[in-house]
Design a protein around this motif. Sequence first.
Motif, PDB file in Angstrom:
ATOM      1  N   ILE A  77      36.347  43.500  46.132  1.00 47.20           N
ATOM      2  CA  ILE A  77      37.799  43.510  45.956  1.00 47.20           C
ATOM      3  C   ILE A  77      38.181  43.035  44.552  1.00 47.20           C
ATOM      4  O   ILE A  77      39.098  43.584  43.927  1.00 47.20           O
ATOM      5  CB  ILE A  77      38.480  42.637  47.028  1.00 47.20           C
ATOM      6  N   LEU A  78      37.501  42.032  44.031  1.00 50.07           N
ATOM      7  CA  LEU A  78      37.755  41.596  42.660  1.00 50.07           C
ATOM      8  C   LEU A  78      37.498  42.725  41.660  1.00 50.07           C
ATOM      9  O   LEU A  78      38.200  42.874  40.658  1.00 50.07           O
ATOM     10  CB  LEU A  78      36.881  40.396  42.312  1.00 50.07           C
ATOM     11  N   GLU A  79      36.487  43.523  41.952  1.00 48.67           N
ATOM     12  CA  GLU A  79      36.123  44.626  41.050  1.00 48.67           C
ATOM     13  C   GLU A  79      37.170  45.727  41.073  1.00 48.67           C
ATOM     14  O   GLU A  79      37.669  46.149  40.028  1.00 48.67           O
ATOM     15  CB  GLU A  79      34.758  45.169  41.473  1.00 48.67           C
ATOM     16  N   VAL A  80      37.524  46.226  42.262  1.00 48.76           N
ATOM     17  CA  VAL A  80      38.391  47.411  42.346  1.00 48.76           C
ATOM     18  C   VAL A  80      39.849  47.086  42.069  1.00 48.76           C
ATOM     19  O   VAL A  80      40.623  47.971  41.694  1.00 48.76           O
ATOM     20  CB  VAL A  80      38.256  48.084  43.729  1.00 48.76           C
ATOM     21  N   SER A  81      40.252  45.824  42.221  1.00 52.11           N
ATOM     22  CA  SER A  81      41.663  45.466  42.018  1.00 52.11           C
ATOM     23  C   SER A  81      42.031  45.302  40.549  1.00 52.11           C
ATOM     24  O   SER A  81      43.213  45.209  40.219  1.00 52.11           O
ATOM     25  CB  SER A  81      41.971  44.161  42.756  1.00 52.11           C
ATOM     26  N   GLY A  82      41.023  45.239  39.674  1.00 52.02           N
ATOM     27  CA  GLY A  82      41.287  44.982  38.270  1.00 52.02           C
ATOM     28  C   GLY A  82      41.283  43.503  37.924  1.00 52.02           C
ATOM     29  O   GLY A  82      41.530  43.121  36.769  1.00 52.02           O
ATOM     30  N   ALA A  83      40.987  42.638  38.904  1.00 46.10           N
ATOM     31  CA  ALA A  83      40.979  41.193  38.649  1.00 46.10           C
ATOM     32  C   ALA A  83      39.896  40.810  37.653  1.00 46.10           C
ATOM     33  O   ALA A  83      40.108  39.935  36.803  1.00 46.10           O
ATOM     34  CB  ALA A  83      40.784  40.439  39.967  1.00 46.10           C
ATOM     35  N   ALA A  86      41.085  41.562  34.202  1.00 44.78           N
ATOM     36  CA  ALA A  86      42.144  40.626  33.802  1.00 44.78           C
ATOM     37  C   ALA A  86      41.556  39.293  33.355  1.00 44.78           C
ATOM     38  O   ALA A  86      42.006  38.702  32.370  1.00 44.78           O
ATOM     39  CB  ALA A  86      43.109  40.412  34.968  1.00 44.78           C
ATOM     40  N   LEU A  87      40.530  38.820  34.058  1.00 44.52           N
ATOM     41  CA  LEU A  87      39.882  37.572  33.673  1.00 44.52           C
ATOM     42  C   LEU A  87      39.223  37.696  32.299  1.00 44.52           C
ATOM     43  O   LEU A  87      39.282  36.774  31.482  1.00 44.52           O
ATOM     44  CB  LEU A  87      38.846  37.182  34.728  1.00 44.52           C
ATOM     45  N   ALA A  88      38.589  38.842  32.051  1.00 44.88           N
ATOM     46  CA  ALA A  88      37.911  39.044  30.772  1.00 44.88           C
ATOM     47  C   ALA A  88      38.896  38.995  29.614  1.00 44.88           C
ATOM     48  O   ALA A  88      38.669  38.319  28.596  1.00 44.88           O
ATOM     49  CB  ALA A  88      37.181  40.383  30.784  1.00 44.88           C
ATOM     50  N   GLY A 256      47.443  39.613  37.070  1.00 41.73           N
ATOM     51  CA  GLY A 256      47.355  38.652  35.979  1.00 41.73           C
ATOM     52  C   GLY A 256      46.129  37.760  36.135  1.00 41.73           C
ATOM     53  O   GLY A 256      45.564  37.645  37.229  1.00 41.73           O
ATOM     54  N   PRO A 257      45.707  37.099  35.063  1.00 44.04           N
ATOM     55  CA  PRO A 257      44.497  36.281  35.128  1.00 44.04           C
ATOM     56  C   PRO A 257      44.591  35.117  36.107  1.00 44.04           C
ATOM     57  O   PRO A 257      43.619  34.790  36.783  1.00 44.04           O
ATOM     58  CB  PRO A 257      44.309  35.800  33.685  1.00 44.04           C
ATOM     59  N   LEU A 258      45.765  34.470  36.184  1.00 42.47           N
ATOM     60  CA  LEU A 258      45.899  33.345  37.114  1.00 42.47           C
ATOM     61  C   LEU A 258      45.766  33.815  38.550  1.00 42.47           C
ATOM     62  O   LEU A 258      45.090  33.187  39.377  1.00 42.47           O
ATOM     63  CB  LEU A 258      47.241  32.635  36.904  1.00 42.47           C
ATOM     64  N   LEU A 259      46.418  34.928  38.858  1.00 38.77           N
ATOM     65  CA  LEU A 259      46.314  35.484  40.206  1.00 38.77           C
ATOM     66  C   LEU A 259      44.890  35.945  40.488  1.00 38.77           C
ATOM     67  O   LEU A 259      44.370  35.783  41.602  1.00 38.77           O
ATOM     68  CB  LEU A 259      47.285  36.661  40.352  1.00 38.77           C
ATOM     69  N   ALA A 260      44.242  36.513  39.473  1.00 40.76           N
ATOM     70  CA  ALA A 260      42.873  37.005  39.652  1.00 40.76           C
ATOM     71  C   ALA A 260      41.903  35.892  40.019  1.00 40.76           C
ATOM     72  O   ALA A 260      40.916  36.111  40.727  1.00 40.76           O
ATOM     73  CB  ALA A 260      42.410  37.707  38.373  1.00 40.76           C
ATOM     74  N   MET A 261      42.180  34.674  39.532  1.00 41.27           N
ATOM     75  CA  MET A 261      41.279  33.555  39.781  1.00 41.27           C
ATOM     76  C   MET A 261      41.440  32.942  41.168  1.00 41.27           C
ATOM     77  O   MET A 261      40.557  32.225  41.638  1.00 41.27           O
ATOM     78  CB  MET A 261      41.504  32.466  38.730  1.00 41.27           C
ATOM     79  N   VAL A 262      42.576  33.194  41.820  1.00 40.34           N
ATOM     80  CA  VAL A 262      42.895  32.474  43.053  1.00 40.34           C
ATOM     81  C   VAL A 262      41.817  32.608  44.127  1.00 40.34           C
ATOM     82  O   VAL A 262      41.314  31.601  44.638  1.00 40.34           O
ATOM     83  CB  VAL A 262      44.276  32.897  43.587  1.00 40.34           C
ATOM     84  N   PRO A 263      41.419  33.827  44.532  1.00 40.58           N
ATOM     85  CA  PRO A 263      40.443  33.914  45.626  1.00 40.58           C
ATOM     86  C   PRO A 263      39.107  33.256  45.303  1.00 40.58           C
ATOM     87  O   PRO A 263      38.542  32.538  46.141  1.00 40.58           O
ATOM     88  CB  PRO A 263      40.275  35.431  45.824  1.00 40.58           C
ATOM     89  N   LEU A 264      38.614  33.477  44.089  1.00 38.69           N
ATOM     90  CA  LEU A 264      37.325  32.909  43.712  1.00 38.69           C
ATOM     91  C   LEU A 264      37.419  31.392  43.586  1.00 38.69           C
ATOM     92  O   LEU A 264      36.551  30.655  44.067  1.00 38.69           O
ATOM     93  CB  LEU A 264      36.865  33.519  42.390  1.00 38.69           C
ATOM     94  N   LEU A 265      38.488  30.913  42.953  1.00 36.47           N
ATOM     95  CA  LEU A 265      38.632  29.475  42.744  1.00 36.47           C
ATOM     96  C   LEU A 265      38.801  28.734  44.070  1.00 36.47           C
ATOM     97  O   LEU A 265      38.205  27.671  44.282  1.00 36.47           O
ATOM     98  CB  LEU A 265      39.836  29.212  41.837  1.00 36.47           C
TER      99      LEU A 265
END
Length: 481
Positions: A77-83, A86-88, A256-265
């Motif tokens: 999901i992180l891969e296909v969503s563009g998260a 965004a982190l990069a 966005g990067p902050l949102l992208a980090m939420v599930p992993l963090l």
Amino acid sequence: MEPRLLAALVLAILTVVVIVLRTRLDAFFALLFAALVTGFVAGAPVAEVVEAVTTGFGDTLGSIGIVIGLGVGLGKILEVSGAADALARAFVRALGTGREDWAMGGTGALVAIPVFCDSGFVIMNPLARSIARSKRAGYVTLALTLGCGMTLTHHLVPPAPGPLGVAGILGADVGGLVLAGLAFTVVLLPVVVGYARWIGPKLEGSLLPEVRRAVYGRAPSGGSCAPAGEGEKEPDGGPAPALGTPPRDGKPHRVGPLLAMVPLLVTLLLMIANTVVTAVGERGAESGGDTPPSAAQSVVMFLGSPVVALLVGLVLAVYVLLPRWTPRSQVDNWLSEAASSAGLIILVTGAGGALAEVLRGFHVSDTLAAVIASWGLPGVLVPFLVASLVRLAQGSGTVAMITAASVSAPLGPELHVSPLLAAIACCTGAMVFSYFNHSYFWVVTRLTGLDGTAALRGWSGITTAVWLASPPLLLAAGTFV
């Protein structure tokens, strides 16, 4: 010392290597055959060998199978969503001009915790090309730091599947392995950047012509290194087709990067909190107290158990990172793809547990312990060297980690090494000299545009550099873990 039992161990490792390299069968079958060969050569009754294989397989998957499946699903999901992308881009913006190699290494390390290296490198490589195009230099350095940053956490930090499998076989605490793996990553990342900065300029002249044209063939559209990637084709404002079609009045979906980090963090923090609370409880028990955990501690331990933490992370990823208009059928397809890729890893991990049970049950590990004692090696180097030898022989880091954990698990106290430190040793040993028999070698070198000796000096060299830097860290960590 029983030569027959030692021969059983040697034949087990040879069986894994020969089957993976010389037959059409994969590592799952190789590890099962190795377990059977070990038991038969050790002289155990057939019925007991089969029982040990099934018991070891079931016990291992009972503790780690669900966790691997959930971890791979989260990564998808992180891969296909563009998260991941965004982190990069956020890393590059944060570190600024002149530190792009650190940004790419850090990005790679973060993205590869849940995302497989192969797909992660394919996703992130266009950003490395864009930065190099803007700077008119440095592509090899950026690509090597990106690729090896991914190697670090893919080998060291759960929920990457290899470390999870090792933790399950050795009985290491997953949250503790997250902390230790992150610590090793932080210490080893300067080795990655340092080697890439040294070798990268030497290899720029060896880039394949078609890759050189793709990276440097036209002038950048702006005069500075913009993190969004000038020169690359940017999204047109709408979502990727796979995310579905938004309603007429819907806004384009961007993560966005902050949102992208939420599930992993959230996932990592829950597991780490569980480890801390459990450690505090164990210290209290050692000091003579037998007070049961409080309600708050029980909640933390429940939410921080690997299964629940990863389940929370996966649900967050699906509902936070994907737009509301994404069809349910598409999400099902993505999770099915993740399950397919996780299936073989789960089977390989279970087969590694079967081999460990056979080694333990028929006293092969006792013989190995006697041999190790005669060598005078520090115990932590045993899993490290086993993983290194298997990795050199057959190429797969996951197979090397699982095999080393399977051999090391039955040794227990004979190594005088904690399960956590043994797990780190298995994981670092498997990073040695990535070359032609490793699929990720071809992904990195083909996309980077390196061939022949240039590929060996660049990619094989940088993976060996972090491998060489690991034993001193393992020996130092032995005083704390």
